[in-house]
Design a protein around this motif. Structure first.
Motif, PDB file in Angstrom:
ATOM      1  N   ARG A  43       0.859  -1.187   0.000  1.00 53.89           N
ATOM      2  CA  ARG A  43       0.000   0.000   0.000  1.00 53.89           C
ATOM      3  C   ARG A  43       0.891   1.231   0.000  1.00 53.89           C
ATOM      4  O   ARG A  43       1.995   1.204   0.528  1.00 53.89           O
ATOM      5  N   TYR A  44       0.382   2.303  -0.559  1.00 54.47           N
ATOM      6  CA  TYR A  44       1.112   3.562  -0.503  1.00 54.47           C
ATOM      7  C   TYR A  44       1.035   4.094   0.917  1.00 54.47           C
ATOM      8  O   TYR A  44       0.026   3.951   1.593  1.00 54.47           O
ATOM      9  N   SER A  45       2.104   4.707   1.362  1.00 54.27           N
ATOM     10  CA  SER A  45       2.102   5.276   2.710  1.00 54.27           C
ATOM     11  C   SER A  45       1.138   6.462   2.745  1.00 54.27           C
ATOM     12  O   SER A  45       0.878   7.089   1.713  1.00 54.27           O
ATOM     13  N   PRO A  46       0.608   6.771   3.930  1.00 54.42           N
ATOM     14  CA  PRO A  46      -0.367   7.870   4.033  1.00 54.42           C
ATOM     15  C   PRO A  46       0.180   9.222   3.579  1.00 54.42           C
ATOM     16  O   PRO A  46      -0.583  10.083   3.161  1.00 54.42           O
ATOM     17  N   ASP A  47       1.488   9.414   3.647  1.00 54.50           N
ATOM     18  CA  ASP A  47       2.052  10.706   3.264  1.00 54.50           C
ATOM     19  C   ASP A  47       2.415  10.794   1.779  1.00 54.50           C
ATOM     20  O   ASP A  47       3.050  11.751   1.345  1.00 54.50           O
ATOM     21  N   THR A  48       1.967   9.815   0.977  1.00 56.82           N
ATOM     22  CA  THR A  48       2.215   9.840  -0.466  1.00 56.82           C
ATOM     23  C   THR A  48       1.336  10.914  -1.105  1.00 56.82           C
ATOM     24  O   THR A  48       0.136  10.967  -0.875  1.00 56.82           O
ATOM     25  N   ALA A  52       6.099   7.267  -6.296  1.00 56.31           N
ATOM     26  CA  ALA A  52       5.537   6.831  -5.014  1.00 56.31           C
ATOM     27  C   ALA A  52       5.960   5.390  -4.738  1.00 56.31           C
ATOM     28  O   ALA A  52       5.992   4.558  -5.640  1.00 56.31           O
ATOM     29  N   LYS A  53       6.301   5.118  -3.503  1.00 57.49           N
ATOM     30  CA  LYS A  53       6.741   3.774  -3.111  1.00 57.49           C
ATOM     31  C   LYS A  53       5.641   3.087  -2.304  1.00 57.49           C
ATOM     32  O   LYS A  53       4.976   3.702  -1.492  1.00 57.49           O
ATOM     33  N   ARG A  54       5.496   1.793  -2.571  1.00 53.88           N
ATOM     34  CA  ARG A  54       4.537   0.993  -1.819  1.00 53.88           C
ATOM     35  C   ARG A  54       5.240   0.374  -0.616  1.00 53.88           C
ATOM     36  O   ARG A  54       6.412   0.031  -0.687  1.00 53.88           O
ATOM     37  N   VAL A  55       4.499   0.222   0.463  1.00 52.45           N
ATOM     38  CA  VAL A  55       5.014  -0.398   1.677  1.00 52.45           C
ATOM     39  C   VAL A  55       4.376  -1.776   1.784  1.00 52.45           C
ATOM     40  O   VAL A  55       3.152  -1.906   1.719  1.00 52.45           O
ATOM     41  N   VAL A  56       5.213  -2.813   1.934  1.00 53.43           N
ATOM     42  CA  VAL A  56       4.728  -4.185   1.998  1.00 53.43           C
ATOM     43  C   VAL A  56       4.996  -4.747   3.382  1.00 53.43           C
ATOM     44  O   VAL A  56       6.107  -4.654   3.901  1.00 53.43           O
ATOM     45  N   ASP A  57       3.967  -5.329   3.987  1.00 54.36           N
ATOM     46  CA  ASP A  57       4.127  -6.079   5.234  1.00 54.36           C
ATOM     47  C   ASP A  57       4.613  -7.467   4.818  1.00 54.36           C
ATOM     48  O   ASP A  57       3.823  -8.306   4.373  1.00 54.36           O
ATOM     49  N   VAL A  58       5.910  -7.708   4.935  1.00 56.02           N
ATOM     50  CA  VAL A  58       6.518  -8.932   4.416  1.00 56.02           C
ATOM     51  C   VAL A  58       5.924 -10.171   5.083  1.00 56.02           C
ATOM     52  O   VAL A  58       5.638 -11.167   4.409  1.00 56.02           O
ATOM     53  N   GLU A  59       5.704 -10.127   6.377  1.00 56.35           N
ATOM     54  CA  GLU A  59       5.142 -11.289   7.078  1.00 56.35           C
ATOM     55  C   GLU A  59       3.743 -11.615   6.561  1.00 56.35           C
ATOM     56  O   GLU A  59       3.421 -12.778   6.308  1.00 56.35           O
ATOM     57  N   ALA A  60       2.912 -10.601   6.365  1.00 51.75           N
ATOM     58  CA  ALA A  60       1.565 -10.823   5.827  1.00 51.75           C
ATOM     59  C   ALA A  60       1.638 -11.353   4.398  1.00 51.75           C
ATOM     60  O   ALA A  60       0.841 -12.218   4.015  1.00 51.75           O
ATOM     61  N   CYS A  61       2.591 -10.873   3.625  1.00 48.44           N
ATOM     62  CA  CYS A  61       2.767 -11.338   2.248  1.00 48.44           C
ATOM     63  C   CYS A  61       3.173 -12.809   2.227  1.00 48.44           C
ATOM     64  O   CYS A  61       2.637 -13.594   1.438  1.00 48.44           O
ATOM     65  N   VAL A  62       4.108 -13.196   3.084  1.00 49.62           N
ATOM     66  CA  VAL A  62       4.549 -14.595   3.155  1.00 49.62           C
ATOM     67  C   VAL A  62       3.379 -15.498   3.517  1.00 49.62           C
ATOM     68  O   VAL A  62       3.165 -16.545   2.892  1.00 49.62           O
ATOM     69  N   LYS A  63       2.583 -15.088   4.499  1.00 45.81           N
ATOM     70  CA  LYS A  63       1.421 -15.888   4.920  1.00 45.81           C
ATOM     71  C   LYS A  63       0.397 -15.997   3.793  1.00 45.81           C
ATOM     72  O   LYS A  63      -0.155 -17.076   3.547  1.00 45.81           O
ATOM     73  N   ALA A  64       0.136 -14.899   3.119  1.00 42.56           N
ATOM     74  CA  ALA A  64      -0.850 -14.903   2.027  1.00 42.56           C
ATOM     75  C   ALA A  64      -0.362 -15.764   0.865  1.00 42.56           C
ATOM     76  O   ALA A  64      -1.148 -16.495   0.254  1.00 42.56           O
ATOM     77  N   THR A  65       0.924 -15.695   0.555  1.00 41.15           N
ATOM     78  CA  THR A  65       1.484 -16.514  -0.522  1.00 41.15           C
ATOM     79  C   THR A  65       1.400 -17.992  -0.170  1.00 41.15           C
ATOM     80  O   THR A  65       1.041 -18.828  -1.012  1.00 41.15           O
ATOM     81  N   ALA A  66       1.701 -18.333   1.088  1.00 37.70           N
ATOM     82  CA  ALA A  66       1.616 -19.727   1.538  1.00 37.70           C
ATOM     83  C   ALA A  66       0.179 -20.237   1.457  1.00 37.70           C
ATOM     84  O   ALA A  66      -0.065 -21.380   1.038  1.00 37.70           O
ATOM     85  N   ALA A  67      -0.771 -19.394   1.841  1.00 36.91           N
ATOM     86  CA  ALA A  67      -2.186 -19.791   1.775  1.00 36.91           C
ATOM     87  C   ALA A  67      -2.615 -20.012   0.322  1.00 36.91           C
ATOM     88  O   ALA A  67      -3.346 -20.966   0.020  1.00 36.91           O
ATOM     89  N   LEU A  68      -2.162 -19.147  -0.574  1.00 37.40           N
ATOM     90  CA  LEU A  68      -2.493 -19.306  -1.993  1.00 37.40           C
ATOM     91  C   LEU A  68      -1.884 -20.594  -2.538  1.00 37.40           C
ATOM     92  O   LEU A  68      -2.541 -21.354  -3.235  1.00 37.40           O
TER      93      LEU A  68
END
Length: 134
Positions: free
Chosen positions: A52-57, A67-83
């Protein structure tokens, strides 16, 4: 009478054709993922791993493409594993194409930088980009 396109016209036509192909590929992937019963996991992985873009974008940063996106790596790993687990649960639909494409793509993504991937002319077809293995 022969019609010649200018370089700019040819570039725009090529870009429009690529975008039409990307939209078609995107619809096809969503169709297969939905029919295979993995749409919710797919959607979650896409959302978590793209960030997601940071609130100050600012709007200007978005328009300029800086603009840079911020990724919650732990949430991404969990979502990828679930997929991956959902794909593995329906091998008749996903084993030969989607699991293989995902694994090959993630292997390729471990070497180049994200900027290299975005510059890749096939970037629009890389639905697994940004996903992380556990």
């Amino acid at each position: 009478m022969t019609s010649h396109l200018t370089y700019g016209q040819a570039c725009r036509a090529s870009q429009e054709a690529s975008m039409a192909g990307a939209r078609c590929d995107e619809r096809l992937v969503i169709h297969h993922v939905t029919n295979g019963g993995c749409f919710d996991d797919f959607n979650k992985a896409m959302e978590e791993c793209r960030g997601r873009y940071s609130p100050d974008t600012s709007q200007i940063d978005l328009i300029r493409g800086v603009a840079k996106r911020v990724v919650d790596v732990e949430a991404c790993v969990k979502a990828t594993a679930a997929l991956r687990e959902c794909f593995a649960g329906n091998p008749a639909v996903f084993k030969h194409q989607y699991l293989r494409r995902m694994d090959e793509g993630l292997d390729q993504d471990t070497n180049p930088s994200p900027d290299d991937i975005l510059r890749d002319e096939r970037a629009m077809f890389r639905w697994w980009t940004g996903m992380k293995r556990s």
